[in-house]
Design a protein around this motif. Sequence first.
Motif, short mmCIF file in Angstrom:
data_model
loop_
_atom_site.label_atom_id
_atom_site.label_comp_id
_atom_site.label_asym_id
_atom_site.label_seq_id
_atom_site.Cartn_x
_atom_site.Cartn_y
_atom_site.Cartn_z
N VAL A 170 0.85 -1.21 0.00
CA VAL A 170 0.00 0.00 0.00
C VAL A 170 0.88 1.25 0.00
O VAL A 170 0.65 2.19 -0.78
CB VAL A 170 -0.95 0.00 1.23
N ASP A 171 1.88 1.27 0.86
CA ASP A 171 2.77 2.44 0.94
C ASP A 171 3.41 2.73 -0.41
O ASP A 171 3.48 3.89 -0.84
CB ASP A 171 3.87 2.22 2.00
N LYS A 172 3.91 1.68 -1.05
CA LYS A 172 4.57 1.87 -2.34
C LYS A 172 3.58 2.36 -3.41
O LYS A 172 3.94 3.17 -4.27
CB LYS A 172 5.20 0.54 -2.81
N ALA A 173 2.36 1.85 -3.37
CA ALA A 173 1.35 2.27 -4.35
C ALA A 173 1.03 3.75 -4.19
O ALA A 173 0.97 4.51 -5.17
CB ALA A 173 0.09 1.42 -4.21
N ILE A 174 0.83 4.16 -2.95
CA ILE A 174 0.52 5.58 -2.69
C ILE A 174 1.69 6.46 -3.14
O ILE A 174 1.50 7.49 -3.80
CB ILE A 174 0.20 5.81 -1.20
N GLU A 175 2.88 6.02 -2.75
CA GLU A 175 4.10 6.77 -3.10
C GLU A 175 4.23 6.92 -4.62
O GLU A 175 4.51 8.01 -5.14
CB GLU A 175 5.30 5.98 -2.55
N LYS A 176 3.99 5.83 -5.32
CA LYS A 176 4.10 5.82 -6.78
C LYS A 176 3.19 6.88 -7.42
O LYS A 176 3.50 7.43 -8.49
CB LYS A 176 3.72 4.42 -7.28
N LYS A 180 1.53 12.36 -9.28
CA LYS A 180 0.36 12.43 -10.19
C LYS A 180 -0.88 12.95 -9.45
O LYS A 180 -1.70 13.67 -10.03
CB LYS A 180 0.06 11.05 -10.77
N SER A 181 -1.02 12.53 -8.19
CA SER A 181 -2.19 12.93 -7.41
C SER A 181 -2.16 14.44 -7.15
O SER A 181 -3.18 15.14 -7.31
CB SER A 181 -2.26 12.18 -6.08
N ILE A 182 -1.00 14.93 -6.73
CA ILE A 182 -0.86 16.37 -6.48
C ILE A 182 -1.13 17.15 -7.77
O ILE A 182 -1.86 18.14 -7.78
CB ILE A 182 0.55 16.70 -5.91
N ASP A 183 -0.58 16.66 -8.83
CA ASP A 183 -0.72 17.32 -10.13
C ASP A 183 -2.18 17.37 -10.57
O ASP A 183 -2.70 18.42 -10.97
CB ASP A 183 0.12 16.54 -11.16
N PHE A 184 -2.87 16.22 -10.50
CA PHE A 184 -4.26 16.15 -10.95
C PHE A 184 -5.16 17.03 -10.08
O PHE A 184 -5.99 17.79 -10.60
CB PHE A 184 -4.74 14.69 -10.92
N ALA A 185 -4.97 16.94 -8.77
CA ALA A 185 -5.81 17.72 -7.85
C ALA A 185 -5.56 19.22 -8.02
O ALA A 185 -6.49 20.03 -7.96
CB ALA A 185 -5.54 17.29 -6.41
N GLU A 269 -8.56 14.51 -22.15
CA GLU A 269 -7.28 15.14 -21.86
C GLU A 269 -7.02 15.24 -20.36
O GLU A 269 -5.89 15.07 -19.92
CB GLU A 269 -7.24 16.53 -22.50
N LYS A 270 -8.07 15.50 -19.62
CA LYS A 270 -7.92 15.67 -18.17
C LYS A 270 -8.08 14.30 -17.50
O LYS A 270 -9.16 13.96 -17.03
CB LYS A 270 -8.95 16.66 -17.66
N LEU A 271 -7.02 13.53 -17.48
CA LEU A 271 -7.14 12.13 -17.09
C LEU A 271 -6.27 11.77 -15.89
O LEU A 271 -5.11 12.19 -15.80
CB LEU A 271 -6.73 11.24 -18.27
N PHE A 272 -6.85 10.98 -14.99
CA PHE A 272 -6.08 10.35 -13.93
C PHE A 272 -6.21 8.85 -14.16
O PHE A 272 -7.23 8.24 -13.83
CB PHE A 272 -6.63 10.74 -12.55
N ILE A 273 -5.19 8.27 -14.78
CA ILE A 273 -5.21 6.84 -15.09
C ILE A 273 -4.46 6.11 -13.98
O ILE A 273 -3.26 6.26 -13.82
CB ILE A 273 -4.51 6.55 -16.44
N LEU A 274 -5.20 5.34 -13.21
CA LEU A 274 -4.61 4.61 -12.09
C LEU A 274 -4.48 3.14 -12.48
O LEU A 274 -5.47 2.41 -12.52
CB LEU A 274 -5.50 4.79 -10.85
#
Lengths: 327, 327
Positions: A170-176, A180-185, A269-274
Amino acid sequence: MIKNYTGQTAISKTLEELKDKDINRVFYVACGGSSALTYSSKYIIERDSKILAAEVYNSNEFIYRSPATLDEKSLVVVISHLGNTPETTAAAEFARDKGATTVAFTYENESPLAKASDFRIDYQYGPQVNPADSRNILIIQLTLGLLKIKEGHHKYDALVSSLPGLQYTVDKAIEKYTEKSIDFATKYQNEKMIYTMASGSNFGVAYTFAICILMEAQWINSHAIHAGEFFHGPFEVVDKDTPFVLLLGLDETRYMEERAQKFLNKYGEKLFILDAKDFDLSKIDIAIEGEIASVLHLYVLRALSREFAKVRNHPLETRRYMHKVEY
Amino acid sequence: MIKNYTGQTAISKTLEELKDKDINRVFYVACGGSSALTYSSKYIIERDSKILAAEVYNSNEFIYRSPATLDEKSLVVVISHLGNTPETTAAAEFARDKGATTVAFTYENESPLAKASDFRIDYQYGPQVNPADSRNILIIQLTLGLLKIKEGHHKYDALVSSLPGLQYTVDKAIEKYTEKSIDFATKYQNEKMIYTMASGSNFGVAYTFAICILMEAQWINSHAIHAGEFFHGPFEVVDKDTPFVLLLGLDETRYMEERAQKFLNKYGEKLFILDAKDFDLSKIDIAIEGEIASVLHLYVLRALSREFAKVRNHPLETRRYMHKVEY
């Protein structure tokens, strides 16, 4: 008298007691985010079980629809974190009156829901808790355990052997996905509408992010689209201005999510691909990757939601109606 | 060799052939609007059947999830109007390979879906067609018929005896809401987001209006909210500026829709409340009112969609992606 089991042994103790019970149907009954946690369990049972039917019901729908098959051969799994959702407590009582066995996932030992159920499974809660002790995992574990004791299903052991590595994973997934999360938000903090999309065992995660995070906690319009339904209507709204959060998992339905991704990459264009393929799964048994991926999605999206809350200066706890007005 | 039945006798002929088959599960398999037409059948079976399980699957999800219970005791109802939806044809072939019996609702006798199915039920189509001859009714009729031949269910006869009055009932329902429809479409033609909401047997109608009309045919953002889930997240987006189309039906779940209505009346403003209590049901057997109401909702919302198309100068047939680009 409720059987109230705590911590790591809760699942195995409960399974032991269910072993000799004749069960042919599992009803997962809850509301909103609690209900969404059970979608992957329904997926697992329908894919793998030859003897069990599985259904997910909103608590009130369950009571009013009143399934004709609800009887002493039914297992009803009820979920409410504080155990004070009136509809879910009523559903547990309703199920018990029909002779069904009820298992409650609720944090509060003395809650109305705990008192209305035959078994209570204790779990830990909060940002510091090991995911292996959270209800996110324990619900899936109960489902796989049920398939093991009834049909000799192999994934329960694969899950249990993967639990020690789950916190790391979980830690590694969040870190990864932090950047992208900061950028998208940050980029899309002022959007009025954000769609989410997934299929198979991940659909519940897309649903909970839409209704509990975007709509409830951020007051942003949203809708969870099933990736298989996307091309039969919903995709006509896609354009460069419409944000999408798309989950790609590792279960049998991944092709549908990939097909949606291809389309979004071309016309959106405005995509968060997880994508679960980005996750470090070195500590997870390969047999259980698909099920674990959906849980990892949930943790990454919660981290994303914290970024939204921060940049939008809209704390995740802010409500205007819930528990504030009469309804 | 496909059994291809036409017109009014299609259902009874098919039921006759299914009578001696051992069936324990019905899978409704389709995409988008075709799938939405089957939600009320799942509702009926779960509420009333003691021996059948029912499931609605998106066609590709059905293939990839590959339910373990899909076998020669399964009835698989596949639906595609033109019969050329590749996913649904593949699903029919997949089901047949598993030994299941397949019934197709498709307009085209020579379509790939028709050819991939054991039975084909012919229906009429178009704005001038008697609703009694449409697939909207015939799908429900097949479901009730199945419950009749397997369990002596009483609603099949109630439906059949109500069919002669159906055209009148539909016409009156549309007429009753004509003014409101023109008003709502005119006032809110420029909205970017319109929610729909319902519960129970009406949820499929809310879903199809959201994804096939608003999103697909009008490019307006939308989301069908389950009225029982509304208070567990989604309702936090409600304000005076957010339009809602709320369906109130006549089935057992109506209370949930009424609860949502009360809230929307207080905190919302741009509302289209479609209440089946407004319908003239004098020619409908009271035993079947709940099921008929969901079909009437569909007809009224189609009339509403024509008003939207008119005032927005956006014909219902306009597409930018569907059947136009590769996907």
